[in-house]
Design a protein around this motif. Structure first.
Motif, PDB file in Angstrom:
ATOM      1  N   ARG A 123       0.948  -1.268   0.005  1.00  0.00           N
ATOM      2  CA  ARG A 123      -0.094  -0.147   0.090  1.00  0.00           C
ATOM      3  C   ARG A 123       0.772   1.232   0.175  1.00  0.00           C
ATOM      4  O   ARG A 123       0.594   2.164  -0.846  1.00  0.00           O
ATOM      5  CB  ARG A 123      -0.829  -0.034   1.211  1.00  0.00           C
ATOM      6  N   ALA A 159      -8.048   3.441  -3.659  1.00  0.00           N
ATOM      7  CA  ALA A 159      -9.355   2.496  -3.450  1.00  0.00           C
ATOM      8  C   ALA A 159      -9.750   1.878  -4.542  1.00  0.00           C
ATOM      9  O   ALA A 159     -10.442   0.851  -4.212  1.00  0.00           O
ATOM     10  CB  ALA A 159     -10.475   3.638  -2.792  1.00  0.00           C
ATOM     11  N   GLY A 162      -8.362  -1.317  -4.262  1.00  0.00           N
ATOM     12  CA  GLY A 162      -8.262  -2.133  -3.105  1.00  0.00           C
ATOM     13  C   GLY A 162      -7.068  -1.887  -2.194  1.00  0.00           C
ATOM     14  O   GLY A 162      -6.934  -2.482  -1.082  1.00  0.00           O
TER      15      GLY A 162
END
Length: 165
Positions: A123, A159, A162
């Motif tokens: 991330r 987003a 994911g």
């Protein structure tokens, strides 16, 4: 041609797998779609803190490591390319103008920040990549308003694939 990602690994801290590259390419396509950028190449390089520290010092005058650096090719491209390549009459810069720029990510810094923020390294690298891409397009975060715009765009793209906190 579309948007393409060229990448290089110049660090030994972490192995860069195809899964990560595929995810970053997906992020590039999503961010490009959102920004209306459908053509061009982004060059991504993974480096150590030491390497990004040198670049940050040499190109920005900031003598410390950072997480991500972006070098856009479109900043005064025409003037620079005319000088560097001494174009002949009728010659064009099609190949060079397809390059949007370079994004350099410090894997060490990304690891530390992922730990600090309590999310995955994937991330964090995704965030830094989208952040760098937006810089290539001219976005900045010098004040509260521009930072809010840039952060909103980054989070929206993350987003979509994911990569939420």
């Amino acid at each position: 041609m579309g948007l393409s990602l060229a990448w290089n690994n110049e660090q030994e801290i972490m192995e860069i797998g195809e899964d990560l590259i595929e995810l970053l390419d997906k992020l590039l396509q999503k961010a490009g779609e959102v920004e209306g950028v459908t053509e061009g190449e982004v060059a991504l390089t993974f480096v150590s803190d030491e390497a990004i520290h040198e670049l940050n010092r040499d190109y920005r005058g900031i003598d410390r490591p950072t997480d991500v650096l972006s070098f856009a090719m479109n900043e005064s491209l025409d003037e620079e390319m005319d000088i560097v390549y001494e174009l002949e009459e009728g010659e064009e810069l099609d190949d060079m103008t397809d390059v949007l720029g370079d994004i350099i990510i410090s894997v060490e810094r990304a690891q530390a920040q992922a730990e600090d923020y309590g999310h995955s390294l994937t991330r964090e690298i995704g965030f830094l990549f989208v952040h760098g891409f937006l810089h290539l397009l001219g976005y900045d975060h010098q004040d509260v308003a521009s930072e809010k715009v840039m952060m909103g765009k980054q989070e929206a793209v993350l987003a979509q694939v994911g990569l939420v906190r």
